[in-house]
Design a protein around this motif. Structure first.
Motif, short mmCIF file in Angstrom:
data_model
loop_
_atom_site.label_atom_id
_atom_site.label_comp_id
_atom_site.label_asym_id
_atom_site.label_seq_id
_atom_site.Cartn_x
_atom_site.Cartn_y
_atom_site.Cartn_z
N ASN A 5 0.70 -1.25 -0.09
CA ASN A 5 -0.11 -0.11 0.08
C ASN A 5 0.94 1.16 -0.05
N HIS A 6 2.25 1.21 -0.42
CA HIS A 6 3.07 2.16 -0.71
C HIS A 6 3.68 2.12 -1.84
N TRP A 7 3.99 3.48 -2.50
CA TRP A 7 5.15 3.46 -3.40
C TRP A 7 6.33 3.77 -2.57
N CYS A 8 7.20 2.82 -2.77
CA CYS A 8 8.68 2.85 -2.04
C CYS A 8 9.71 3.32 -3.01
N LEU A 9 10.48 4.47 -2.39
CA LEU A 9 11.58 4.84 -3.13
C LEU A 9 13.14 4.54 -2.24
N PHE A 10 14.05 4.50 -3.21
CA PHE A 10 15.12 3.95 -2.52
C PHE A 10 16.34 5.00 -2.95
N ALA A 11 16.46 5.87 -1.74
CA ALA A 11 17.28 7.02 -1.96
C ALA A 11 18.83 6.63 -1.46
N GLY A 87 12.52 -4.00 -2.84
CA GLY A 87 13.27 -3.45 -3.79
C GLY A 87 14.20 -4.49 -4.49
N GLU A 88 14.74 -5.42 -4.01
CA GLU A 88 15.78 -6.44 -4.37
C GLU A 88 14.78 -7.22 -5.07
N ARG A 89 13.50 -7.86 -4.63
CA ARG A 89 12.87 -8.51 -5.60
C ARG A 89 12.23 -8.07 -6.92
N ALA A 90 11.98 -6.67 -6.83
CA ALA A 90 11.55 -6.06 -8.06
C ALA A 90 12.73 -5.87 -9.17
N ALA A 91 14.12 -5.73 -8.26
CA ALA A 91 15.10 -5.54 -9.40
C ALA A 91 15.48 -6.77 -10.08
N ALA A 92 15.40 -8.01 -9.42
CA ALA A 92 15.67 -9.04 -9.95
C ALA A 92 14.56 -9.67 -10.81
N GLY A 95 15.53 -8.17 -14.02
CA GLY A 95 16.91 -8.86 -14.41
C GLY A 95 17.99 -7.75 -14.15
N GLY A 96 17.65 -6.99 -13.21
CA GLY A 96 18.54 -6.04 -12.73
C GLY A 96 18.62 -4.75 -13.17
N ALA A 97 18.69 -4.71 -14.71
CA ALA A 97 19.15 -3.32 -15.41
C ALA A 97 19.44 -2.34 -14.66
N GLY A 98 20.44 -2.12 -13.59
CA GLY A 98 21.13 -1.22 -12.99
C GLY A 98 20.13 -0.82 -11.87
N MET A 99 18.96 -1.19 -11.88
CA MET A 99 18.16 -0.76 -10.40
C MET A 99 18.79 -1.75 -9.20
N ASP A 100 19.47 -2.97 -9.60
CA ASP A 100 19.75 -3.58 -8.54
C ASP A 100 20.81 -2.75 -7.93
N ALA A 101 21.90 -2.31 -8.65
CA ALA A 101 22.78 -1.53 -8.03
C ALA A 101 22.37 -0.15 -7.32
N LEU A 102 21.35 0.47 -7.85
CA LEU A 102 20.59 1.47 -7.10
C LEU A 102 20.17 1.00 -5.67
N PRO A 142 6.25 -0.06 -7.28
CA PRO A 142 4.82 0.35 -6.90
C PRO A 142 4.21 -0.57 -5.69
N PRO A 143 2.98 -0.21 -5.32
CA PRO A 143 2.18 -0.96 -4.21
C PRO A 143 2.17 -2.57 -4.52
N GLU A 144 2.07 -2.71 -5.69
CA GLU A 144 1.76 -4.22 -5.89
C GLU A 144 3.24 -4.88 -6.35
N GLY A 145 4.44 -4.14 -6.07
CA GLY A 145 5.73 -4.75 -6.11
C GLY A 145 5.71 -5.35 -7.74
N GLY A 146 6.91 -6.31 -7.91
CA GLY A 146 7.15 -7.02 -9.02
C GLY A 146 7.84 -6.39 -10.16
N VAL A 147 8.00 -5.06 -10.03
CA VAL A 147 8.70 -4.19 -10.85
C VAL A 147 9.44 -2.91 -10.19
N ILE A 148 10.38 -2.35 -10.73
CA ILE A 148 11.12 -1.13 -10.33
C ILE A 148 11.28 -0.31 -11.55
N PHE A 149 11.23 1.10 -11.21
CA PHE A 149 11.28 1.83 -12.35
C PHE A 149 11.64 3.30 -11.85
#
Length: 165
Positions: A5-11, A87-92, A95-102, A142-149
């Motif tokens: 139920n939250h949009w999660c940002l990783f700063a 965040g780690e699940r969403a990046a995985a 396929g990572g795409a650099g989001m895993d590093a962030l 996003p709240p539903e997870g599964g992706v990161i952008f």
């Protein structure tokens, strides 16, 4: 706390800080919205306590409706293992795409309540997430997870929902 139920940002920045003039300008240029902070910042540099809860209002430029209230919380990411795991699940999942590093180098979580206060615009939390992604250079789950952008993905989602960016 879990990220549902939250949009999660990783700063990457370890401290929370709000430069309201910059956030206001970014809201105008990134998502064509007016943004206000509901409370007064006590620190002259906009620094927040380690854990903070904030209220923002947001509405599209030119919209005459009452601005939508959006709640935001920020925590050291070390105190939020469920958020880091999301965040780690969403990046995985992408396929990572650099989001895993962030996600790996993130030290602060910003959580935006997915449901706005009152009968406001349901798109406002995503619009605020887009603004914050641009300001904080932070990816979003996003709240539903599964992706990161990032900002571009947030803006594309907003446009698909009819928000002019």
């Amino acid at each position: 706390m879990i990220p549902e139920n939250h949009w999660c940002l990783f700063a990457a920045a370890p401290v929370g800080r709000i430069d309201l003039a910059r956030w206001t300008q970014q809201a105008l240029s990134l998502v064509r919205a007016e943004i206000t902070l509901e409370q007064r910042l006590t620190d002259p540099d906009g620094l927040l306590p380690a854990v903070a809860s904030l209220g923002f209002t947001l509405r599209p430029i030119g919209d005459t409706a009452t601005p939508t209230r959006v709640r935001v919380q920020t925590y050291p990411l070390s105190e939020m293992p469920a958020v880091r795991a999301a965040g780690e699940r969403a990046a995985a999942a992408i396929g990572g795409a650099g989001m895993d590093a962030l996600v790996a180098r993130a030290t602060r979580a910003w959580l935006i309540a997915a449901t706005p206060g009152g009968a406001g615009d349901a798109r406002a939390p995503l619009a605020l997430a887009a603004v914050m992604a641009g300001v904080l250079l932070a990816p979003i789950v996003p709240p539903e997870g599964g992706v990161i952008f990032g900002l571009k993905g947030a803006r594309a989602r907003l446009e698909a929902l009819g928000w002019r960016t």
